[in-house]
Write a protein that holds these residues in place. Structure first.
Motif, mmCIF file in Angstrom:
data_model
loop_
_atom_site.group_PDB
_atom_site.id
_atom_site.type_symbol
_atom_site.label_atom_id
_atom_site.label_comp_id
_atom_site.label_asym_id
_atom_site.label_seq_id
_atom_site.Cartn_x
_atom_site.Cartn_y
_atom_site.Cartn_z
ATOM 1 N N VAL A 84 0.863 -1.181 0.000
ATOM 2 C CA VAL A 84 0.000 0.000 0.000
ATOM 3 C C VAL A 84 0.897 1.227 0.000
ATOM 4 C CG1 VAL A 84 -1.797 1.293 1.209
ATOM 5 C CG2 VAL A 84 -1.728 -1.193 1.382
ATOM 6 N N GLN A 85 0.614 2.143 -0.888
ATOM 7 C CA GLN A 85 1.372 3.397 -0.919
ATOM 8 C C GLN A 85 0.624 4.459 -0.116
ATOM 9 O OE1 GLN A 85 4.343 4.345 -3.164
ATOM 10 N NE2 GLN A 85 4.348 5.878 -1.540
ATOM 11 N N ILE A 86 1.324 5.105 0.789
ATOM 12 C CA ILE A 86 0.773 6.301 1.433
ATOM 13 C C ILE A 86 1.495 7.495 0.832
ATOM 14 C CG2 ILE A 86 0.530 7.610 3.574
ATOM 15 C CD1 ILE A 86 0.658 4.960 5.117
ATOM 16 N N ASN A 87 0.748 8.385 0.195
ATOM 17 C CA ASN A 87 1.334 9.660 -0.230
ATOM 18 C C ASN A 87 0.946 10.704 0.800
ATOM 19 O OD1 ASN A 87 0.989 9.022 -3.762
ATOM 20 N ND2 ASN A 87 2.843 9.110 -2.557
ATOM 21 N N THR A 88 1.950 11.271 1.433
ATOM 22 C CA THR A 88 1.669 12.205 2.526
ATOM 23 C C THR A 88 1.320 13.592 1.997
ATOM 24 O OG1 THR A 88 3.984 12.844 2.710
ATOM 25 C CG2 THR A 88 3.258 10.980 4.058
ATOM 26 N N GLY A 89 1.459 13.804 0.687
ATOM 27 C CA GLY A 89 1.133 15.104 0.108
ATOM 28 C C GLY A 89 2.039 16.211 0.614
ATOM 29 N N GLY A 90 3.253 15.857 0.955
ATOM 30 C CA GLY A 90 4.221 16.864 1.402
ATOM 31 C C GLY A 90 4.602 16.716 2.857
ATOM 32 N N ALA A 91 3.783 16.019 3.648
ATOM 33 C CA ALA A 91 4.129 15.844 5.065
ATOM 34 C C ALA A 91 5.359 14.947 5.174
ATOM 35 C CB ALA A 91 2.966 15.237 5.841
ATOM 36 N N CYS A 92 6.225 15.248 6.139
ATOM 37 C CA CYS A 92 7.573 14.680 6.150
ATOM 38 C C CYS A 92 7.718 13.436 7.014
ATOM 39 C CB CYS A 92 8.540 15.758 6.589
ATOM 40 S SG CYS A 92 7.981 16.650 8.037
ATOM 41 N N HIS A 93 6.623 12.846 7.451
ATOM 42 C CA HIS A 93 6.693 11.605 8.233
ATOM 43 C C HIS A 93 5.350 10.887 8.138
ATOM 44 C CE1 HIS A 93 5.000 14.672 10.945
ATOM 45 N NE2 HIS A 93 4.185 13.696 11.245
ATOM 46 N N LEU A 94 5.330 9.621 8.512
ATOM 47 C CA LEU A 94 4.070 8.891 8.609
ATOM 48 C C LEU A 94 3.543 9.014 10.027
ATOM 49 C CD1 LEU A 94 4.988 5.603 6.689
ATOM 50 C CD2 LEU A 94 3.699 7.577 5.832
ATOM 51 N N ASP A 95 2.221 8.941 10.178
ATOM 52 C CA ASP A 95 1.640 8.942 11.523
ATOM 53 C C ASP A 95 0.584 7.835 11.638
ATOM 54 O OD1 ASP A 95 -0.788 9.854 10.436
ATOM 55 O OD2 ASP A 95 -0.326 11.954 10.880
ATOM 56 N N GLY A 96 0.063 7.666 12.839
ATOM 57 C CA GLY A 96 -0.858 6.575 13.130
ATOM 58 C C GLY A 96 -2.115 6.583 12.265
ATOM 59 N N ARG A 97 -2.609 7.765 11.980
ATOM 60 C CA ARG A 97 -3.825 7.860 11.169
ATOM 61 C C ARG A 97 -3.583 7.326 9.752
ATOM 62 N NH1 ARG A 97 -5.020 11.482 7.725
ATOM 63 N NH2 ARG A 97 -3.234 12.722 8.384
ATOM 64 N N MET A 98 -2.432 7.695 9.187
ATOM 65 C CA MET A 98 -2.096 7.210 7.837
ATOM 66 C C MET A 98 -1.936 5.687 7.835
ATOM 67 S SD MET A 98 0.854 9.920 6.739
ATOM 68 C CE MET A 98 0.788 11.626 7.274
ATOM 69 N N ILE A 99 -1.284 5.165 8.904
ATOM 70 C CA ILE A 99 -1.087 3.719 8.988
ATOM 71 C C ILE A 99 -2.430 3.005 9.114
ATOM 72 C CG2 ILE A 99 -0.091 1.841 10.375
ATOM 73 C CD1 ILE A 99 1.972 3.511 8.771
ATOM 74 N N LYS A 100 -3.346 3.583 9.891
ATOM 75 C CA LYS A 100 -4.664 2.976 10.041
ATOM 76 C C LYS A 100 -5.329 2.828 8.672
ATOM 77 C CE LYS A 100 -9.113 3.229 12.404
ATOM 78 N NZ LYS A 100 -9.534 2.230 11.420
ATOM 79 N N GLY A 101 -5.276 3.871 7.874
ATOM 80 C CA GLY A 101 -5.849 3.827 6.527
ATOM 81 C C GLY A 101 -5.230 2.721 5.686
ATOM 82 N N ALA A 102 -3.919 2.567 5.801
ATOM 83 C CA ALA A 102 -3.228 1.538 5.014
ATOM 84 C C ALA A 102 -3.584 0.140 5.515
ATOM 85 C CB ALA A 102 -1.717 1.760 5.085
ATOM 86 N N LEU A 103 -3.677 -0.024 6.842
ATOM 87 C CA LEU A 103 -4.004 -1.349 7.409
ATOM 88 C C LEU A 103 -5.385 -1.790 6.958
ATOM 89 C CD1 LEU A 103 -2.666 -1.083 11.089
ATOM 90 C CD2 LEU A 103 -1.582 -2.182 9.105
ATOM 91 N N ASP A 104 -6.305 -0.808 6.843
ATOM 92 C CA ASP A 104 -7.667 -1.126 6.420
ATOM 93 C C ASP A 104 -7.690 -1.760 5.031
ATOM 94 O OD1 ASP A 104 -8.681 -0.220 8.783
ATOM 95 O OD2 ASP A 104 -9.311 1.752 8.018
ATOM 96 N N SER A 105 -6.689 -1.451 4.205
ATOM 97 C CA SER A 105 -6.740 -1.986 2.844
ATOM 98 C C SER A 105 -5.815 -3.194 2.635
ATOM 99 C CB SER A 105 -6.432 -0.883 1.824
ATOM 100 O OG SER A 105 -5.166 -0.354 2.073
ATOM 101 N N LEU A 106 -5.258 -3.732 3.736
ATOM 102 C CA LEU A 106 -4.452 -4.956 3.626
ATOM 103 C C LEU A 106 -5.215 -6.119 4.257
ATOM 104 C CD1 LEU A 106 -0.917 -3.674 4.713
ATOM 105 C CD2 LEU A 106 -1.471 -4.656 2.473
ATOM 106 N N ASN A 107 -5.031 -7.340 3.731
ATOM 107 C CA ASN A 107 -5.591 -8.517 4.375
ATOM 108 C C ASN A 107 -4.600 -9.020 5.427
ATOM 109 O OD1 ASN A 107 -6.671 -10.880 5.236
ATOM 110 N ND2 ASN A 107 -6.752 -11.864 3.214
ATOM 111 N N LEU A 108 -4.836 -8.625 6.672
ATOM 112 C CA LEU A 108 -3.853 -8.874 7.728
ATOM 113 C C LEU A 108 -3.838 -10.326 8.213
ATOM 114 C CD1 LEU A 108 -4.356 -5.592 9.794
ATOM 115 C CD2 LEU A 108 -2.580 -6.089 8.096
ATOM 116 N N ASP A 109 -4.799 -11.130 7.741
ATOM 117 C CA ASP A 109 -4.810 -12.539 8.150
ATOM 118 C C ASP A 109 -3.698 -13.327 7.474
ATOM 119 O OD1 ASP A 109 -6.960 -12.294 9.865
ATOM 120 O OD2 ASP A 109 -8.401 -12.473 8.216
ATOM 121 N N ASN A 110 -3.151 -12.785 6.409
ATOM 122 C CA ASN A 110 -2.130 -13.512 5.644
ATOM 123 C C ASN A 110 -0.769 -12.842 5.709
ATOM 124 O OD1 ASN A 110 -4.024 -15.433 4.715
ATOM 125 N ND2 ASN A 110 -4.746 -13.949 3.214
#
Ligand code: MG
Ligand code: ZN
Length: 219
Positions: A84-110
């Protein structure tokens, strides 16, 4: 309201979302690496090598953080692992909210191993917990051995430090003795790997992968 207050509030909100993410990741038994470095240290190339060596035995997923573009995610996707690609749109780090969005689109059972490649930046990624089991900071020889003391927080908070682009060492002024001294003065517990990812032959990647396998098994 002072600027410091605002930053505290951001970090507070991040902590809440990050604990939810961490709970979910622990429930699924996923070992999570937060990979940090400056731009151009070779994180993505190193990750490609690691995936190549581990993917037959370890179910890997990747979250790619970049300001813009999906270039790195395309390289990881070519390895045949979910990304999953997170584009921060210029923000210089990842944060928990962005990770939550990415986790929602991964199948974490595998997934056994989740690698989060943070935005290339030696400063603020160190301040934002993402629910990871370990932070790994990559430093490449052309960047110079002065970086750990200049950007101590990254190296203090990392469970492992990878010295990459070892193949270029002879063309730089990088002082490995000082590097090892500085890392041990900042963070005596950090394990240090030396790697290079030059086309045909890579160096140190096998040792790194063996250690990652142990970490996954110990979780
Ligand atoms: Mg990258
Ligand atoms: Zn930042």
């Amino acid at each position: 309201m002072s600027k410091i207050k605002v930053v505290e509030n951001i970090l507070h909100t991040n902590d809440e979302i990050t604990s939810q993410n961490k709970r979910l990741l622990n429930e699924k038994g996923i070992y999570v690496i937060n990979m940090m470095s400056s731009p151009g240290s070779g994180k993505t190339s190193l990750l490609e090598r690691v995936i190549l060596k581990l993917k037959d035995n370890v179910r890997i997923a990747v979250i790619e953080g970049d300001l813009y573009t999906t270039k790195d995610a395309e390289r990881i996707e070519a390895q045949g692992v979910p990304v999953v690609q997170i584009n921060t749109g210029g923000a210089c780090h990842l944060d928990g909210r962005m990770i939550k969005g990415a986790l929602d689109s991964l199948n974490l059972d595998n997934v056994d191993l989740l690698v989060i490649e943070n935005v290339g930046n030696l400063v603020c990624p160190a301040a934002f917990e993402l629910g990871e089991d370990i932070k790994i900071t990559v430093l490449s020889t052309p960047e110079g051995n002065d970086k750990p003391l200049k950007y101590p927080r990254m190296f203090e908070n990392s469970g492992a430090v990878i010295l990459n682009k070892l193949d270029l060492l002879e063309f730089t002024n990088f002082n490995k003795v000082e590097f090892y001294q500085d890392i041990s003065s900042l963070n005596a517990h950090a394990i240090i790997f030396e790697t290079s990812c030059v086309r045909e032959q890579d160096q140190g990647v096998e040792e790194l992968c063996t250690w990652i396998r142990q970490q996954i098994n110990n979780k």
